[in-house]
Write an enzyme that holds these catalytic residues in place. Structure first.
Site, short mmCIF file in Angstrom:
data_model
loop_
_atom_site.label_atom_id
_atom_site.label_comp_id
_atom_site.label_asym_id
_atom_site.label_seq_id
_atom_site.Cartn_x
_atom_site.Cartn_y
_atom_site.Cartn_z
CG HIS A 1 -3.05 4.97 -31.00
ND1 HIS A 1 -2.55 5.85 -32.91
CD2 HIS A 1 -3.31 3.95 -31.52
CE1 HIS A 1 -3.69 4.80 -33.06
NE2 HIS A 1 -4.27 4.16 -32.19
CG ASP B 1 -2.78 6.58 -35.76
OD1 ASP B 1 -2.29 6.63 -35.04
OD2 ASP B 1 -3.31 8.15 -35.98
CG HIS C 1 -6.96 5.85 -34.22
ND1 HIS C 1 -7.40 6.16 -32.94
CD2 HIS C 1 -6.46 7.82 -34.18
CE1 HIS C 1 -6.45 6.87 -31.47
NE2 HIS C 1 -5.58 7.35 -33.07
CG HIS D 1 -6.06 11.83 -35.84
ND1 HIS D 1 -5.25 13.06 -35.45
CD2 HIS D 1 -6.03 10.85 -34.91
CE1 HIS D 1 -4.21 12.20 -34.95
NE2 HIS D 1 -3.78 10.83 -34.99
C1 23J Z 1 -5.61 9.81 -29.76
C2 23J Z 1 -6.57 11.21 -29.23
C3 23J Z 1 -5.57 11.90 -29.92
C4 23J Z 1 -4.73 12.18 -30.17
C5 23J Z 1 -4.30 10.64 -30.52
C6 23J Z 1 -4.81 9.62 -30.28
C7 23J Z 1 -3.37 10.46 -31.74
O1 23J Z 1 -2.16 11.57 -31.93
C8 23J Z 1 -2.82 9.10 -32.30
O2 23J Z 1 -1.58 8.32 -31.59
O3 23J Z 1 -3.57 8.58 -32.91
S1 23J Z 1 -4.06 12.82 -31.37
MN MN Z 2 -1.72 7.65 -33.59
#
Ligand code: 23J
Ligand code: MN
Length: 257
Positions: free
Chosen positions: A69, A75, A79, A206
């Site tokens: 990421h 994504d 994820h 997400h």
């Molecule tokens: C991991 C945890 C929270 C978030 C994210 C990743 C991302 O924004 C991402 O890059 O998918 S908010």
């Molecule tokens: Mn991401």
């Protein structure tokens, strides 16, 4: 002329313009910062193996390391925990034709200029549809904020209570899912707002998109060069076995005639 030979000829003459929505992958490009109790995203790193020198006289190449990421990236449904059981939810399992579709660009640049925590709501989407028609099934929907014009610390815009950057409300994402979109993309480091952990559900873009098998795109740029409707987006992630996302080159085809 066939459709494809016509397309190729129009790309060659510039009658169809190819707009690159990608930032350069650069070790200095910001990555998301999570609260300290969580594992962190590694930055992009690039190590020279040889450069036409004693390590390899006729060739130059690099070893890379990065989080999936990082930079302009895709994504996949896998994820997020809501998408863990989505069929074909990892980047290597997604059918190639699922990665190409029409694109709708919702201009939130004025709102985001006035408010770092600007929220895209169902009302904004309905206003956009009143002007441009209903978002078609299978569309990529991109939230234009001009956030890609920021750099350095202004990009994450961290404060003591976390990041402050624009993003969608849960009901905005629910409306996009009613429209059966393909995916949702932003110019910021996440598809969710910097303060997106405070929504119910937390990180609604997400949680809701990936639970419904939809895709995300983050750290996009050049959305100010796209029309509200009519362009076609091509967004194929790397084919990483079991991968949850990947940096990619995102291209938009725009008819100039
Ligand atoms: C991991 C945890 C929270 C978030 C994210 C990743 C991302 O924004 C991402 O890059 O998918 S908010
Ligand atoms: Mn991401």
């Amino acid at each position: 002329m066939t459709i494809l030979s016509d397309l190729a000829a129009r790309i060659a003459t510039g009658a169809v313009r190819v707009v690159d929505l990608t930032h350069t992958l650069d070790p200095d490009f910001p990555v998301i910062v999570l609260p300290p109790e969580f594992g962190q995203c590694a930055r992009f790193r690039m190590e020279e193996v040889s450069a036409y020198d004693h390590r390899g006289p006729a060739w130059k190449w690099h070893n890379l390391s990065l989080n999936e990421h990082t930079g302009t990236h895709f994504d996949a449904p896998s994820h997020w925990i809501s998408g863990r059981d989505v069929p074909n939810g990892a980047v290597d399992e997604i059918a190639p034709e699922a990665l190409i579709g029409p694109v709708c660009v919702i201009d939130c640049s004025a709102g985001a200029a006035a408010d770092d925590d600007f929220a895209l709501t169902p009302e904004h989407i309905r206003d956009w549809e009143a002007a441009h028609g209903q978002i078609p099934s299978g569309a990529w929907v991109l939230m234009r904020t001009d956030w890609s014009h920021r750099s350095g610390a202004d990009y994450l815009n961290m404060a003591e209570d976390g990041a402050h950057s624009p993003g969608p409300t849960p009901d905005a994402i629910r409306l996009l899912l009613d429209r059966d979109i393909r995916g949702f993309g932003t110019e910021t480091v996440g598809t969710d707002a910097g303060q997106g952990s405070h929504y119910d559900p937390p990180f609604p873009a997400h949680y809701l998109l990936h639970g419904a098998g939809k895709f995300g795109l983050q750290c996009l740029r050049n959305l100010d060069q796209l029309p509200p409707t009519g362009a076609v987006l091509i967004a194929p992630p790397l084919k990483i076995k079991g991968g949850t996302g990947s940096p990619l080159r995102v291209l938009a085809l725009v008819d100039q005639t």
